[in-house]
Design a protein around this motif. Structure first.
Motif, PDB file in Angstrom:
ATOM      1  N   PRO A  53      40.119  50.569  47.743  1.00 24.11           N
ATOM      2  CA  PRO A  53      41.354  51.185  47.192  1.00 24.11           C
ATOM      3  C   PRO A  53      42.044  50.162  46.194  1.00 24.11           C
ATOM      4  CG  PRO A  53      40.864  51.140  49.663  1.00 24.11           C
ATOM      5  CD  PRO A  53      40.032  50.545  49.053  1.00 24.11           C
ATOM      6  N   GLU A  54      42.825  50.669  45.282  1.00 23.92           N
ATOM      7  CA  GLU A  54      43.264  49.903  44.263  1.00 23.92           C
ATOM      8  C   GLU A  54      44.408  48.814  44.968  1.00 23.92           C
ATOM      9  OE1 GLU A  54      46.718  53.501  43.080  1.00 23.92           O
ATOM     10  OE2 GLU A  54      45.257  52.810  41.688  1.00 23.92           O
ATOM     11  N   GLU A  55      45.064  49.054  45.847  1.00 24.64           N
ATOM     12  CA  GLU A  55      45.932  47.711  46.403  1.00 24.64           C
ATOM     13  C   GLU A  55      45.101  46.517  46.928  1.00 24.64           C
ATOM     14  OE1 GLU A  55      45.543  50.902  49.957  1.00 24.64           O
ATOM     15  OE2 GLU A  55      45.658  50.788  47.820  1.00 24.64           O
ATOM     16  N   TYR A  56      43.742  46.694  46.763  1.00 26.92           N
ATOM     17  CA  TYR A  56      43.076  45.403  47.301  1.00 26.92           C
ATOM     18  C   TYR A  56      42.423  44.904  46.094  1.00 26.92           C
ATOM     19  CZ  TYR A  56      43.380  47.361  52.074  1.00 26.92           C
ATOM     20  OH  TYR A  56      43.843  47.646  53.164  1.00 26.92           O
ATOM     21  N   VAL A  57      42.759  45.270  44.725  1.00 28.80           N
ATOM     22  CA  VAL A  57      42.081  44.566  43.498  1.00 28.80           C
ATOM     23  C   VAL A  57      42.473  43.100  43.606  1.00 28.80           C
ATOM     24  CG1 VAL A  57      42.162  44.622  40.934  1.00 28.80           C
ATOM     25  CG2 VAL A  57      42.203  46.662  42.245  1.00 28.80           C
ATOM     26  N   GLY A  58      43.646  42.758  43.838  1.00 25.28           N
ATOM     27  CA  GLY A  58      43.998  41.195  43.990  1.00 25.28           C
ATOM     28  C   GLY A  58      43.423  40.410  44.638  1.00 25.28           C
ATOM     29  N   VAL A  59      43.200  40.763  46.062  1.00 26.29           N
ATOM     30  CA  VAL A  59      42.612  39.911  46.878  1.00 26.29           C
ATOM     31  C   VAL A  59      41.113  39.943  46.819  1.00 26.29           C
ATOM     32  CG1 VAL A  59      42.174  41.696  48.740  1.00 26.29           C
ATOM     33  CG2 VAL A  59      42.411  39.323  49.465  1.00 26.29           C
ATOM     34  N   ILE A  60      40.469  40.934  46.225  1.00 28.52           N
ATOM     35  CA  ILE A  60      39.084  40.949  45.896  1.00 28.52           C
ATOM     36  C   ILE A  60      39.014  39.975  44.534  1.00 28.52           C
ATOM     37  CG2 ILE A  60      37.113  42.190  44.884  1.00 28.52           C
ATOM     38  CD1 ILE A  60      38.307  44.631  46.333  1.00 28.52           C
ATOM     39  N   THR A  61      39.651  39.851  43.538  1.00 26.21           N
ATOM     40  CA  THR A  61      39.833  39.166  42.499  1.00 26.21           C
ATOM     41  C   THR A  61      39.600  37.684  42.837  1.00 26.21           C
ATOM     42  OG1 THR A  61      40.650  40.822  41.241  1.00 26.21           O
ATOM     43  CG2 THR A  61      40.786  38.755  40.176  1.00 26.21           C
ATOM     44  N   GLN A  62      40.605  37.446  44.039  1.00 23.58           N
ATOM     45  CA  GLN A  62      40.662  35.816  44.433  1.00 23.58           C
ATOM     46  C   GLN A  62      39.620  35.574  45.234  1.00 23.58           C
ATOM     47  OE1 GLN A  62      44.279  35.610  46.754  1.00 23.58           O
ATOM     48  NE2 GLN A  62      43.936  33.574  47.225  1.00 23.58           N
ATOM     49  N   LEU A  63      38.895  36.345  45.797  1.00 24.75           N
ATOM     50  CA  LEU A  63      37.818  35.989  46.498  1.00 24.75           C
ATOM     51  C   LEU A  63      36.707  35.654  45.722  1.00 24.75           C
ATOM     52  CD1 LEU A  63      37.610  38.836  49.663  1.00 24.75           C
ATOM     53  CD2 LEU A  63      37.974  36.381  49.866  1.00 24.75           C
ATOM     54  N   LEU A  64      36.484  36.470  44.478  1.00 29.63           N
ATOM     55  CA  LEU A  64      35.276  36.282  43.829  1.00 29.63           C
ATOM     56  C   LEU A  64      35.635  35.200  42.751  1.00 29.63           C
ATOM     57  CD1 LEU A  64      34.376  40.031  43.409  1.00 29.63           C
ATOM     58  CD2 LEU A  64      32.822  38.366  44.325  1.00 29.63           C
ATOM     59  N   ALA A  65      36.867  34.925  42.584  1.00 32.10           N
ATOM     60  CA  ALA A  65      37.275  33.831  41.526  1.00 32.10           C
ATOM     61  C   ALA A  65      36.639  32.523  42.277  1.00 32.10           C
ATOM     62  CB  ALA A  65      38.539  33.561  41.290  1.00 32.10           C
ATOM     63  N   LEU A  66      36.766  32.482  43.732  1.00 36.47           N
ATOM     64  CA  LEU A  66      36.330  31.144  44.348  1.00 36.47           C
ATOM     65  C   LEU A  66      34.688  31.069  44.226  1.00 36.47           C
ATOM     66  CD1 LEU A  66      38.696  31.546  47.693  1.00 36.47           C
ATOM     67  CD2 LEU A  66      38.650  29.605  45.629  1.00 36.47           C
ATOM     68  N   ARG A  67      34.160  32.465  44.357  1.00 39.76           N
ATOM     69  CA  ARG A  67      32.661  32.408  44.151  1.00 39.76           C
ATOM     70  C   ARG A  67      31.989  32.309  42.691  1.00 39.76           C
ATOM     71  NH1 ARG A  67      34.105  34.022  48.726  1.00 39.76           N
ATOM     72  NH2 ARG A  67      32.713  34.015  50.620  1.00 39.76           N
ATOM     73  N   LYS A  68      32.991  31.704  41.712  1.00 41.41           N
ATOM     74  CA  LYS A  68      32.403  31.724  40.345  1.00 41.41           C
ATOM     75  C   LYS A  68      32.133  33.152  39.721  1.00 41.41           C
ATOM     76  CE  LYS A  68      32.811  27.004  40.310  1.00 41.41           C
ATOM     77  NZ  LYS A  68      31.757  26.278  40.232  1.00 41.41           N
ATOM     78  N   GLY A  69      32.881  34.310  40.394  1.00 43.79           N
ATOM     79  CA  GLY A  69      32.272  35.729  39.738  1.00 43.79           C
ATOM     80  C   GLY A  69      33.006  35.914  38.344  1.00 43.79           C
ATOM     81  N   ARG A  70      32.363  36.812  37.485  1.00 45.12           N
ATOM     82  CA  ARG A  70      32.901  36.903  36.198  1.00 45.12           C
ATOM     83  C   ARG A  70      32.952  38.676  36.285  1.00 45.12           C
ATOM     84  NH1 ARG A  70      28.529  34.360  33.830  1.00 45.12           N
ATOM     85  NH2 ARG A  70      27.666  36.369  32.968  1.00 45.12           N
ATOM     86  N   LEU A  71      34.348  39.047  35.893  1.00 40.51           N
ATOM     87  CA  LEU A  71      34.327  40.524  35.910  1.00 40.51           C
ATOM     88  C   LEU A  71      33.998  41.167  34.673  1.00 40.51           C
ATOM     89  CD1 LEU A  71      35.984  42.705  37.248  1.00 40.51           C
ATOM     90  CD2 LEU A  71      38.078  42.187  35.952  1.00 40.51           C
ATOM     91  N   GLU A  72      33.136  42.254  34.852  1.00 44.83           N
ATOM     92  CA  GLU A  72      32.369  42.926  33.680  1.00 44.83           C
ATOM     93  C   GLU A  72      33.296  43.871  33.360  1.00 44.83           C
ATOM     94  OE1 GLU A  72      28.938  41.791  32.015  1.00 44.83           O
ATOM     95  OE2 GLU A  72      29.892  40.305  32.277  1.00 44.83           O
ATOM     96  N   GLN A  73      33.586  44.839  34.273  1.00 41.73           N
ATOM     97  CA  GLN A  73      34.231  46.060  34.084  1.00 41.73           C
ATOM     98  C   GLN A  73      35.018  46.494  35.164  1.00 41.73           C
ATOM     99  OE1 GLN A  73      31.273  49.298  34.014  1.00 41.73           O
ATOM    100  NE2 GLN A  73      32.652  50.543  32.522  1.00 41.73           N
TER     101      GLN A  73
END
Length: 613
Positions: free
Chosen positions: A410-430
């Protein structure tokens, strides 16, 4: 070259849960493979207990249906990339593939994985858009996504001109237009016979049969499942057995079987294009060739992708060992791992510094967890270490595996998912918003950053998020990752856990044990809310006195503990912890059980001293 027009060999490939096994069910029913009143289980090809429990396909299996005088051999493949070795083997048995895609979810990472393998093998593809009856189906966009996927995978002109069939596999209906489905699967069968090429062979060519899978029968021993490439194989004939190490041995076909519906039936002979099971070769392994004894011509050995994840499996050395299982010794565990290697080409077993533990390498957490789960059901007691990534040195630099991660949330969780993956050195592709309240995000993340991510992700998205990941490639080492912010509550003595002790401990964090459970020094009884481990007494009892207390008879209300499945336990453990697996229990413990020795090692590490051996 002449063709066998009476046979078609086809594999069904798709992402997990897009309806492969359900479609095979419908094809079997409509081809008359079962009596009308026959009692047949749903998803009949998922025959393992674990497959039925998890609702996924783990092993590739083949069946055969007859349609219009043509025998169609169908190979059902797993959708998880963890079982990619099964997919790669299955694709060597067939001449074309049905690519299933969910009408709502569209192509997902494993769709990319299985399609890439099919395109590399230059197999023709028929796209089947399944579940067109879903209320949230977005058929036109999904078809566009599939075209885009073909372009991304560098498909050539002949491959990208694929036919499209629309289906509702659960209802057993298909059609060439999404809103004009026939009452049966005839449009799909017609398209399959028209577009999947018949097996070709060379007149007078000596026998060549490629071993692509193994099975066992209690009556005739090991069975080699083969695709006959050239020539004819006969029951009782002498053959040349071309071994993986280059040797050629004489052997005899003691039994020959072909598949009819779900049964193996004895056959006198089988020609080019047939999928057969051969008995009489006790040590046969995958990738070997059965050939003509007068003119043996070995086929190339099947290659599979290298493992990307490893875990240590050893004997159970805890104080409670031997109480629940009956297979405890290192010899038994080693022979069981050797047995698994025979039929699973994507696994590796390597020795470690300890004689009673081995490093088992595989494609992913799920594949390794399934192996451990099968072993515990057979009566083994094991200790299993934290999964680690398999690194490589490329051009003098350390490289680690990177996964392509797709998330629907759901779109309301975009922020928290981005934060979780930033800690794991994730790169957003799309990032795509479907304007339905849901968002799809694609990331490239180091594989070690995803170990333990699923549990945290489901917690943060309140159980609504869906994630899938598949191996992408190797990249230079990304540096240190801090994936688990919490510590462990570790028992400091042996005994049964008490309600009185747990009542006081539940304020410190989330508990994993209930009152009455036997604990021992070094066993993890809960998750500490703060960083760092805490040694606790989980066996402390209330001191009884002669003085009556007004609160003595109050009911103790404990927060229910968090039940740990095997997969969750493997995700949770830290580097200095392991999972104790028995037929009845999954426990977490420290590698070093003694609290005093752990404290000594921690203080020496803090002062930069070498650990005590």
């Amino acid at each position: 070259m002449p063709l066998r027009e009476d046979i078609r060999d086809v594999a069904i490939i798709a992402h997990v849960d897009h309806g492969k096994t359900t479609l095979v069910d419908a094809m079997l029913w409509q081809s008359g493979s079962f009596r009308e009143n026959q009692d047949v289980a749903e998803r009949v090809l998922d025959s393992m207990d674990l497959e039925r429990e998890k609702g996924i396909t783990i092993l590739a299996k083949n069946t055969a249906v007859r349609f219009g005088g043509v025998k169609v051999n169908i190979v059902d493949t797993p959708g998880h990339a963890d079982f990619g070795g099964e997919v790669e083997r299955a694709l060597t048995m067939v001449d074309g593939v049905l690519l299933l895609v969910d009408a709502s979810e569209g192509p997902l990472p494993q769709t990319r994985f299985v399609l890439r393998k099919a395109l590399e093998a230059h197999l023709p593809v028929i796209l089947v858009v399944n579940k067109v009856d879903r209320p949230d189906a977005r058929i036109a966009e999904v078809v566009d996504d599939v075209y885009q996927l073909f372009l991304d995978l560098d498909a050539d002109e002949t491959q990208i001109e694929f036919p499209i069939v629309y289906a509702n596999a659960r209802a057993g209906r298909a059609g060439l237009e999404p809103d004009e489905l026939a009452d049966d699967l005839r449009p799909l069968f017609d398209m399959l016979l028209e577009r999947i090429p018949a097996p070709s062979y060379e007149e007078g060519h000596p026998l060549q049969a490629h071993v692509t899978n193994l099975d066992a029968s209690p009556y005739v021993g090991r069975l080699a499942l083969c695709r006959v490439r050239e020539g004819t194989i006969r029951n009782g004939q002498q053959i040349a057995w071309c071994r993986a190490d280059g040797r050629i041995e004489r052997a005899k076909v003691t039994e020959l079987y072909v598949t009819e519906a779900l049964d193996r039936v004895e056959a006198e002979e089988a020609g080019p294009g047939e999928l057969v099971a051969v008995a009489g070769l006790p040590d046969v392994t995958i990738g070997e060739t059965l050939a003509d004894p007068d003119d043996p011509r070995p086929l190339p050995v099947i290659g599979v992708d290298e493992p990307s994840l490893a875990m240590t499996i050893g004997i159970n050395a805890s104080p409670l060992s031997g109480q629940e299982g009956d297979r405890l010794t290192a010899t038994m565990i080693r022979s069981r791992l050797d047995q698994e290697l025979v039929g699973n080409v994507s696994l590796r077993v390597l020795p470690t510094a300890r004689p009673d533990a081995w490093e088992v390498q595989g494609r992913g957490e799920l594949q390794l967890a399934v192996l451990v789960e099968l072993m515990r059901r057979e009566g083994f007691e094991l200790s299993v270490g934290k999964p680690q990534v398999v690194t490589r040195e490329i051009d003098g630099m350390l490289h680690e595996p990177v996964e392509r991660l797709a998330i629907d949330a759901p779109e309301e969780y975009v922020g928290v998912i981005t934060q979780l993956l930033a800690l794991r050195k994730g790169r957003l592709e799309q990032l795509v918003n479907h304007k339905t309240g849901w968002v799809r995000m694609e990331y490239l993340v180091p594989a070690r950053g995803l170990i333990g991510f699923r549990t945290e992700f489901l917690t943060e998205t309140r159980g609504t998020g869906i994630l899938h990941h598949v191996f992408q490639g190797y990249e230079p080492w990304h540096g240190e990752l801090r994936t688990r912010p919490t510590g462990s509550l570790v028992a400091d003595r042996r005994g049964p856990a008490t309600s009185f002790a747990l009542l006081n401990l539940q304020e410190r964090g989330q508990l994993f044990v209930t009152p009455g459970v036997e604990v021992y020094e070094g066993m993890i009884v809960g998750e500490n809310a703060r960083a760092g481990d805490l040694d606790v007494n989980a066996t402390k009892e209330r001191k009884l006195t002669n003085t009556r207390s007004s609160s003595a008879d109050e009911l103790v209300r404990l927060i229910p503990p968090r039940p740990m499945s095997l997969e969750q336990a493997l995700e949770f453990v830290a580097d200095d912890e392991c999972v104790e697996v028995t037929p009845a229990s999954v426990r977490l413990r420290k590698l070093e059980l003694s609290a005093q020795k752990r404290q000594t090692a921690a203080s020496r590490k803090a002062r930069g001293l070498a650990p005590v051996s």
